[in-house]
Design an enzyme around this catalytic site. Sequence first.
Site, PDB file in Angstrom:
ATOM      1  N   THR A 229      -3.820   9.978  -0.267  1.00 21.56           N
ATOM      2  CA  THR A 229      -4.150  11.396  -0.096  1.00 21.56           C
ATOM      3  C   THR A 229      -4.043  12.167  -1.400  1.00 21.56           C
ATOM      4  O   THR A 229      -4.781  13.126  -1.634  1.00 21.56           O
ATOM      5  CB  THR A 229      -3.205  12.013   0.957  1.00 21.56           C
ATOM      6  OG1 THR A 229      -3.502  11.416   2.215  1.00 21.56           O
ATOM      7  CG2 THR A 229      -3.378  13.506   1.070  1.00 21.56           C
TER       8      THR A 229
ATOM      9  N   THR B  71       0.719   7.681   1.190  1.00 20.08           N
ATOM     10  CA  THR B  71       2.079   7.850   1.716  1.00 20.08           C
ATOM     11  C   THR B  71       2.423   6.871   2.838  1.00 20.08           C
ATOM     12  O   THR B  71       3.595   6.674   3.133  1.00 20.08           O
ATOM     13  CB  THR B  71       2.295   9.288   2.225  1.00 20.08           C
ATOM     14  OG1 THR B  71       1.343   9.566   3.255  1.00 20.08           O
ATOM     15  CG2 THR B  71       2.184  10.296   1.113  1.00 20.08           C
ATOM     16  N   ASP B  72       1.406   6.281   3.473  1.00 16.23           N
ATOM     17  CA  ASP B  72       1.689   5.475   4.669  1.00 16.23           C
ATOM     18  C   ASP B  72       2.675   4.338   4.410  1.00 16.23           C
ATOM     19  O   ASP B  72       3.598   4.113   5.193  1.00 16.23           O
ATOM     20  CB  ASP B  72       0.396   4.890   5.244  1.00 16.23           C
ATOM     21  CG  ASP B  72      -0.427   5.932   5.991  1.00 16.23           C
ATOM     22  OD1 ASP B  72      -0.106   7.114   5.909  1.00 16.23           O
ATOM     23  OD2 ASP B  72      -1.406   5.534   6.656  1.00 16.23           O
TER      24      ASP B  72
HETATM   25  N1  DGL Z   1      -4.743   6.546   3.931  1.00 15.95           N
HETATM   26  C1  DGL Z   1      -3.369   6.962   3.920  1.00 15.95           C
HETATM   27  C2  DGL Z   1      -2.619   6.237   2.819  1.00 15.95           C
HETATM   28  O1  DGL Z   1      -3.192   5.994   1.793  1.00 15.95           O
HETATM   29  C3  DGL Z   1      -3.324   8.439   3.669  1.00 15.95           C
HETATM   30  C4  DGL Z   1      -1.973   8.965   3.839  1.00 15.95           C
HETATM   31  C5  DGL Z   1      -1.453   9.665   2.611  1.00 15.95           C
HETATM   32  O2  DGL Z   1      -1.633   9.240   1.469  1.00 15.95           O
HETATM   33  O3  DGL Z   1      -0.796  10.681   2.826  1.00 15.95           O
HETATM   34  O4  DGL Z   1      -1.471   5.934   2.958  1.00 15.95           O
END
Ligand code: DGL
Length: 334
Positions: free
Chosen positions: A18, A98-99
């Site tokens: 993100t 973040t995942d």
């Molecule tokens: N696709 C998710 C990731 O890359 C988006 C979540 C994020 O980065 O907040 O982990």
Amino acid sequence: MTAHTGKARLVLIGTGGTIAGRGGSAVNTSAYDCSVLGIDEILTGLPAAAEIADIRTEQLFQIGSENFGTAHLLQLGKRVAALLQRDDVDGVVITHGTDTLDETAYFLHLTLKSAKPVVVVGAMRPPSALSSDGPLNLYHAIVVAASRDAHGKGTLVVANDEIHTARDVVKTNTFKQEAFRSPYGPLGYIVEGVPRFYRLAARRHTVQTEWSIAEIHDLPEVGIVYAHGGMTDHGVRAMLDTGVRAIVYAATGNGNVAASVVAALRDARSRAVHVVRASRTGGGVVIRNAAQPDDRYDWLAADDHVPHKARILTMLALTGACDADALQRAFLTY
Ligand code: DGL
């Protein structure tokens, strides 16, 4: 790198997420395209960073972190290790979705052999959104990586004005900015661009661990089975057929295992597959021989590791001595 200006010399590695996302409009805080901005574009939006450090960028991946696999962990770890060995690199910042950010950070925390700061950072809102947390999170990550105070503290995660140890931090929310939490609190804050540390991680990390990323060329497959009411043994039995080397059982409560699953998990041991009891609650400890007779079943208790961190630790522990004693020791040491 160019002539030394006296500022910290950092390498900023982009991997997607993100923090590299873009929405259709400024009000798209949760629905947007991920992993589209290059690391140079992200840094261009943050001119204040150049006052803190001399920064070189590298785009290692451009993927959502839900797509991170073993190969990504190894490639990233080896690249960071090579950079940290250089005299002209004082620290590394990694932008990350973040995942699974907490998993990658924990992997680095256990396998890098350097006291130089490594900071993993993400964002819950893309830079295009109103009140995006991306620019300030990244600025704070750079500030921390450039700080002498961050040396020797293991891999750090910076989010929402807080500095967390990679060991403890977990993503706990799907969309809110205060998603990253540590059960015992953060190590410190960043206040007006200055890191303030208040405590240290007690468990071993980086130079004190038995694993070096330079010597790891592959990681064994370890799966997680999530427990629930009405539990059957189908998930465990299906996983056994995949050839995993260990199963982390994300048990209910303090590591309880439903009677309907015990036989399947005991079969796992008879097939040389390790069984790790962790808890799906997200807090507290799983105690050896308490809810289940681990000595009798030759199972393992994950202490306070959440299931996805227990998986990272189990994969690493299985690269060394694979007996149950060594694995149990790892959960109590790291
Ligand atoms: N696709 C998710 C990731 O890359 C988006 C979540 C994020 O980065 O907040 O982990």
